[in-house]
Write a protein that holds these residues in place. Structure first.
Motif, PDB file in Angstrom:
ATOM      1  N   ARG A   1      54.243  53.888  15.801  1.00  0.00           N
ATOM      2  CA  ARG A   1      54.656  52.665  16.933  1.00  0.00           C
ATOM      3  C   ARG A   1      55.022  51.273  16.427  1.00  0.00           C
ATOM      4  O   ARG A   1      55.659  50.444  16.515  1.00  0.00           O
ATOM      5  CB  ARG A   1      54.017  52.989  18.432  1.00  0.00           C
ATOM      6  N   LYS A   2      53.248  51.144  15.851  1.00  0.00           N
ATOM      7  CA  LYS A   2      53.644  49.727  15.208  1.00  0.00           C
ATOM      8  C   LYS A   2      53.948  49.612  14.013  1.00  0.00           C
ATOM      9  O   LYS A   2      54.018  48.407  13.973  1.00  0.00           O
ATOM     10  CB  LYS A   2      52.086  49.697  14.615  1.00  0.00           C
ATOM     11  N   ALA A   3      54.984  49.954  13.276  1.00  0.00           N
ATOM     12  CA  ALA A   3      56.050  50.024  12.285  1.00  0.00           C
ATOM     13  C   ALA A   3      56.982  49.356  12.988  1.00  0.00           C
ATOM     14  O   ALA A   3      57.821  48.762  12.517  1.00  0.00           O
ATOM     15  CB  ALA A   3      56.087  51.659  11.331  1.00  0.00           C
ATOM     16  N   LEU A   4      57.546  50.771  14.099  1.00  0.00           N
ATOM     17  CA  LEU A   4      58.690  50.354  14.788  1.00  0.00           C
ATOM     18  C   LEU A   4      58.749  49.257  15.449  1.00  0.00           C
ATOM     19  O   LEU A   4      59.986  47.943  14.882  1.00  0.00           O
ATOM     20  CB  LEU A   4      58.437  51.949  15.751  1.00  0.00           C
ATOM     21  N   ARG A   5      57.406  48.379  15.134  1.00  0.00           N
ATOM     22  CA  ARG A   5      57.507  47.295  16.451  1.00  0.00           C
ATOM     23  C   ARG A   5      57.582  46.255  15.150  1.00  0.00           C
ATOM     24  O   ARG A   5      58.236  45.202  15.542  1.00  0.00           O
ATOM     25  CB  ARG A   5      56.035  46.929  17.061  1.00  0.00           C
ATOM     26  N   LEU A   6      57.087  46.525  13.839  1.00  0.00           N
ATOM     27  CA  LEU A   6      56.913  45.210  13.305  1.00  0.00           C
ATOM     28  C   LEU A   6      58.383  45.937  12.694  1.00  0.00           C
ATOM     29  O   LEU A   6      59.166  44.808  12.641  1.00  0.00           O
ATOM     30  CB  LEU A   6      56.316  46.096  12.083  1.00  0.00           C
ATOM     31  N   TYR A   7      59.478  46.477  12.044  1.00  0.00           N
ATOM     32  CA  TYR A   7      61.013  46.765  11.949  1.00  0.00           C
ATOM     33  C   TYR A   7      61.623  46.078  12.991  1.00  0.00           C
ATOM     34  O   TYR A   7      62.802  45.029  12.359  1.00  0.00           O
ATOM     35  CB  TYR A   7      61.361  48.130  12.187  1.00  0.00           C
ATOM     36  N   ASP A   8      61.455  46.221  13.963  1.00  0.00           N
ATOM     37  CA  ASP A   8      62.154  45.567  15.414  1.00  0.00           C
ATOM     38  C   ASP A   8      62.334  44.195  15.110  1.00  0.00           C
ATOM     39  O   ASP A   8      62.613  43.252  15.032  1.00  0.00           O
ATOM     40  CB  ASP A   8      61.208  46.016  16.946  1.00  0.00           C
ATOM     41  N   SER A   9      60.135  43.462  14.844  1.00  0.00           N
ATOM     42  CA  SER A   9      60.165  42.136  14.368  1.00  0.00           C
ATOM     43  C   SER A   9      61.033  41.189  14.123  1.00  0.00           C
ATOM     44  O   SER A   9      61.828  39.817  13.844  1.00  0.00           O
ATOM     45  CB  SER A   9      58.814  41.545  14.737  1.00  0.00           C
ATOM     46  N   MET A  10      61.265  42.283  12.311  1.00  0.00           N
ATOM     47  CA  MET A  10      61.900  41.292  11.319  1.00  0.00           C
ATOM     48  C   MET A  10      63.095  41.410  11.074  1.00  0.00           C
ATOM     49  O   MET A  10      63.976  41.604  10.456  1.00  0.00           O
ATOM     50  CB  MET A  10      61.566  41.690  10.025  1.00  0.00           C
ATOM     51  N   GLY A  11      63.895  42.390  12.576  1.00  0.00           N
ATOM     52  CA  GLY A  11      65.293  42.536  12.543  1.00  0.00           C
ATOM     53  C   GLY A  11      65.686  43.488  11.512  1.00  0.00           C
ATOM     54  O   GLY A  11      67.264  43.806  11.271  1.00  0.00           O
ATOM     55  N   LEU A  12      64.512  44.555  10.620  1.00  0.00           N
ATOM     56  CA  LEU A  12      65.469  45.703  10.339  1.00  0.00           C
ATOM     57  C   LEU A  12      65.962  46.792  11.507  1.00  0.00           C
ATOM     58  O   LEU A  12      66.965  47.743  10.305  1.00  0.00           O
ATOM     59  CB  LEU A  12      63.430  46.433   9.297  1.00  0.00           C
ATOM     60  N   LEU A  13      64.726  46.874  11.909  1.00  0.00           N
ATOM     61  CA  LEU A  13      65.215  48.609  12.916  1.00  0.00           C
ATOM     62  C   LEU A  13      65.334  48.323  14.548  1.00  0.00           C
ATOM     63  O   LEU A  13      64.260  47.851  14.742  1.00  0.00           O
ATOM     64  CB  LEU A  13      64.246  49.648  12.505  1.00  0.00           C
ATOM     65  N   VAL A  14      66.736  47.463  15.434  1.00  0.00           N
ATOM     66  CA  VAL A  14      66.489  47.018  16.225  1.00  0.00           C
ATOM     67  C   VAL A  14      66.533  47.623  17.032  1.00  0.00           C
ATOM     68  O   VAL A  14      67.681  48.683  16.535  1.00  0.00           O
ATOM     69  CB  VAL A  14      67.112  45.765  16.320  1.00  0.00           C
ATOM     70  N   PRO A  15      65.683  48.667  18.380  1.00  0.00           N
ATOM     71  CA  PRO A  15      65.728  49.550  19.407  1.00  0.00           C
ATOM     72  C   PRO A  15      67.434  49.416  19.842  1.00  0.00           C
ATOM     73  O   PRO A  15      67.588  47.604  20.044  1.00  0.00           O
ATOM     74  CB  PRO A  15      64.734  49.058  20.772  1.00  0.00           C
ATOM     75  N   GLU A  16      68.432  50.491  20.578  1.00  0.00           N
ATOM     76  CA  GLU A  16      69.888  50.094  21.155  1.00  0.00           C
ATOM     77  C   GLU A  16      69.048  49.279  22.291  1.00  0.00           C
ATOM     78  O   GLU A  16      70.658  48.692  22.585  1.00  0.00           O
ATOM     79  CB  GLU A  16      70.203  51.926  21.285  1.00  0.00           C
ATOM     80  N   HIS A  17      67.996  49.381  22.681  1.00  0.00           N
ATOM     81  CA  HIS A  17      68.350  48.977  24.282  1.00  0.00           C
ATOM     82  C   HIS A  17      66.668  48.521  24.416  1.00  0.00           C
ATOM     83  O   HIS A  17      65.601  49.535  23.718  1.00  0.00           O
ATOM     84  CB  HIS A  17      68.937  49.876  25.203  1.00  0.00           C
TER      85      HIS A  17
END
Length: 272
Positions: free
Chosen positions: A22-38
């Protein structure tokens, strides 16, 4: 087409699916690499579409290559048929850097073991006053090649046929992973030239300097350090003073078209 809410899965479920924390997913979201669908506006909970798992797995694989996140973004941004070439280009750079580090380990080991280094003949010469066009900037080691190349191109273009001597690069401070110089690229010229943009005009004062001449192959890092060591050791042995000056590399030949054994550069220290 926007995904239906029933198609989405929670962050925890997506983490289980992709084996990304989950930490990695938050990081990738913050950098725009893997943005949640919603993202729920009230709770802030992230929801992903299962189709995003392919992107997540690609990011994970590239991270196993130690690819920086900014480079991963470049891979994700290009069309599908260009992705593999970017990855191969990145890895070629890693291999080149590894080869350089291996040579540096050998150099450092030889220094620590007090092994005899290849001999360089140290000479001295008198340099007259020169008026030079210069570009000066603070740069770290990773950017020095690009800075030197771009600066030389800009200076040659600005001076045209008024170039009167070999270009040289002055290191006013250490340039490595932790120190950023500054570095000054200079080209002597004759006639009337005005400063423009980053290009300045100044006089390089007359001085005596000790130097060695090296081949193109010897200019490669870390082999070039042996030339610096040879000059500095000679200066110390001769009781000369170079504490007031900055070393420089004088490129008197066409470096790009020279062969590995062609003499192309002087490593010089002003002395008194």
């Amino acid at each position: 087409m926007k995904a239906k809410s029933t198609d989405l899965i929670t962050m925890q479920a997506f983490s289980n699916l992709t084996r990304l924390s989950r930490k990695a997913l938050r990081l990738y979201d913050s950098m725009g690499l893997l943005v949640p669908e919603h993202v729920d506006p009230q709770s802030g909970y992230r929801h992903y579409h299962p189709d995003q798992a392919d992107t997540a797995r690609l990011i994970a694989l590239l991270r196993q290559l130690d690819m920086p996140l900014t480079r991963i973004q470049e891979v994700l941004d290009v069309p599908e048929h260009q992705k593999s070439s970017l990855v191969r280009r990145y890895w070629k750079g890693v291999e080149q850097e590894t080869h350089t580090r291996k040579r540096l380990v050998e150099y450092v080991s030889n220094v620590l073991d007090h092994k005899e280094m290849p001999m360089h003949e140290v000479k001295t010469r008198q340099i007259p006053d020169q008026i030079v066009a210069t570009i000066q900037r603070r740069v770290f080691a990773k950017d020095i090649g690009e800075f030197n190349g771009n600066s030389l191109g800009a200076l040659f273009s600005h001076l045209g046929d008024q170039v009167s001597g070999a270009p040289f690069i002055i290191f006013h401070g250490a340039v490595n992973e932790d120190s950023d110089g500054p570095v000054e690229v200079c080209i002597p010229f004759s006639g009337q030239v005005q400063p423009a943009g980053d290009i300045g005009i100044r006089i390089e004062a007359a001085h005596e300097e000790a130097y060695v001449t090296i081949t193109k192959e010897q200019c490669i890092f870390p082999e070039i350090l042996q030339a610096y060591d040879a000059v500095s050791s000679w200066i110390k042995a001769e009781g000369k003073d170079c504490s007031f000056s900055s070393p420089r590399e004088v490129y008197f030949a066409d470096f790009m078209n020279a062969g590995p054994d062609d003499l192309v550069c002087d490593i010089a220290y002003p002395i008194r």
